[in-house]
Design an enzyme around this catalytic site. Structure first.
Site, PDB file in Angstrom:
ATOM      1  N   TYR A 113     -33.278   0.247  -4.933  1.00 14.29           N
ATOM      2  CA  TYR A 113     -33.949   1.109  -3.943  1.00 14.29           C
ATOM      3  C   TYR A 113     -34.040   2.574  -4.362  1.00 14.29           C
ATOM      4  CZ  TYR A 113     -29.188   2.281  -2.235  1.00 14.29           C
ATOM      5  OH  TYR A 113     -27.894   2.690  -2.144  1.00 14.29           O
ATOM      6  N   SER A 120     -38.691   8.467 -11.185  1.00 14.75           N
ATOM      7  CA  SER A 120     -39.070   8.410  -9.771  1.00 14.75           C
ATOM      8  C   SER A 120     -40.530   8.786  -9.564  1.00 14.75           C
ATOM      9  CB  SER A 120     -38.205   9.347  -8.942  1.00 14.75           C
ATOM     10  OG  SER A 120     -38.673   9.377  -7.606  1.00 14.75           O
ATOM     11  N   HIS A 122     -41.543   9.941  -6.913  1.00 19.86           N
ATOM     12  CA  HIS A 122     -41.534  11.193  -6.140  1.00 19.86           C
ATOM     13  C   HIS A 122     -41.747  12.414  -7.037  1.00 19.86           C
ATOM     14  CE1 HIS A 122     -40.594   9.958  -2.013  1.00 19.86           C
ATOM     15  NE2 HIS A 122     -39.914   8.963  -2.551  1.00 19.86           N
ATOM     16  N   ASP A 129     -41.880   9.843   1.696  1.00 16.77           N
ATOM     17  CA  ASP A 129     -41.172   8.915   2.571  1.00 16.77           C
ATOM     18  C   ASP A 129     -41.370   9.372   4.003  1.00 16.77           C
ATOM     19  OD1 ASP A 129     -40.157   7.510   0.385  1.00 16.77           O
ATOM     20  OD2 ASP A 129     -38.370   8.775   0.253  1.00 16.77           O
ATOM     21  N   GLU A 176     -40.312  -1.310   0.679  1.00 15.74           N
ATOM     22  CA  GLU A 176     -40.093   0.024   1.247  1.00 15.74           C
ATOM     23  C   GLU A 176     -41.310   0.398   2.086  1.00 15.74           C
ATOM     24  OE1 GLU A 176     -38.958   3.070  -1.511  1.00 15.74           O
ATOM     25  OE2 GLU A 176     -37.169   1.993  -2.166  1.00 15.74           O
ATOM     26  N   HIS A 179     -42.381   4.192   2.049  1.00 12.08           N
ATOM     27  CA  HIS A 179     -42.715   4.964   0.851  1.00 12.08           C
ATOM     28  C   HIS A 179     -44.223   4.858   0.600  1.00 12.08           C
ATOM     29  CE1 HIS A 179     -41.924   6.479  -3.390  1.00 12.08           C
ATOM     30  NE2 HIS A 179     -43.118   5.920  -3.528  1.00 12.08           N
TER      31      HIS A 179
HETATM   32 ZN   LIG Z   1     -39.684   7.111  -1.582  1.00 13.06          ZN
END
Ligand SMILES: [Zn+2]
Length: 212
Positions: A113, A120, A122, A129, A176, A179
């Site tokens: 996760y 990443s 991100h 998120d 997720e 996300h």
């Molecule tokens: Zn995320």
């Protein structure tokens, strides 16, 4: 000599061009980052980060921030509002988060996760998120009004749920529903129309269940 050429894939979206953006360039809205495709360069930081409307601690690239504002307006109008937590995270912040998760869950579980630093999504500034209904980074988000709305409508604003249910062997991450990844409306619509849920499958990239 006869050379076979691949059969053209019918495009449900008129004029869709699968080579319009790079999947390798970190500045591309189609860049694919996963456990087999680290950020290059490792210290990449987008030049056009903006603070997301209504979330002072959340930064995204300008185009994604504007699209998110539109998505949130639509969600509000449908009584499915959500709040934003992290957007862009630099490599160092990802590193400290990952360390915390490894301490909490052990490395094997944490890897399902949380990304290792430099891996990443991100870090692209294109991912965010979101949370609602007391479900923050939890699978229960999927069944909140916001989670249902996003699953159905995020694509209309250029976002995909990047780690869909049942695709851990492709994306490397558990489901997720919170996300979101900005890819632009053309690609999001094309993926939706073709019924392809992951970037890896859409672009014919290797699945990335694990780090190599
Ligand atoms: Zn995320």
């Amino acid at each position: 000599m006869v050379t076979a050429s691949p059969a053209p894939v019918a495009s449900p979206v008129l004029g869709f061009d699968a080579s319009a953006h790079s999947v390798d360039d970190p500045d591309s809205i189609w860049v694919v980052v996963n456990k087999a495709r680290p950020m290059v360069p490792q210290d990449y930081e987008p030049a056009d980060l903006e603070t997301v409307e209504g979330a002072s601690g959340t930064r995204l690239r300008a185009e994604a921030a504007a699209a998110l504002a539109g998505l949130r307006d639509a969600a509000r109008a449908a009584d499915a509002d959500f709040a934003m937590s992290t957007g862009f995270r630099d490599r160092d912040l990802q590193g400290s988060l990952y360390t915390t998760y490894v301490e909490r869950s052990g490395q094997v579980r944490a890897d399902r996760y949380s990304a290792r630093p430099g891996f990443s999504e991100h870090q692209t500034g294109l991912s965010v998120d979101v949370h609602a209904g007391g479900c923050d980074l939890q699978s229960c988000f999927a069944v909140t009004p916001a989670g249902r709305f996003l699953a159905e409508h995020a694509w209309e604003h250029g976002f995909i749920v990047r780690y869909p249910e049942g695709k851990e062997d492709v994306t490397g991450y558990i489901f997720e529903p919170w996300h979101l990844r900005y890819v632009g409306t053309e690609l999001a619509a094309e993926m939706r129309a073709r019924g392809v849920a992951t970037l890896e499958e859409f672009f014919g990239l290797d699945p990335a269940p694990d780090y190599s």
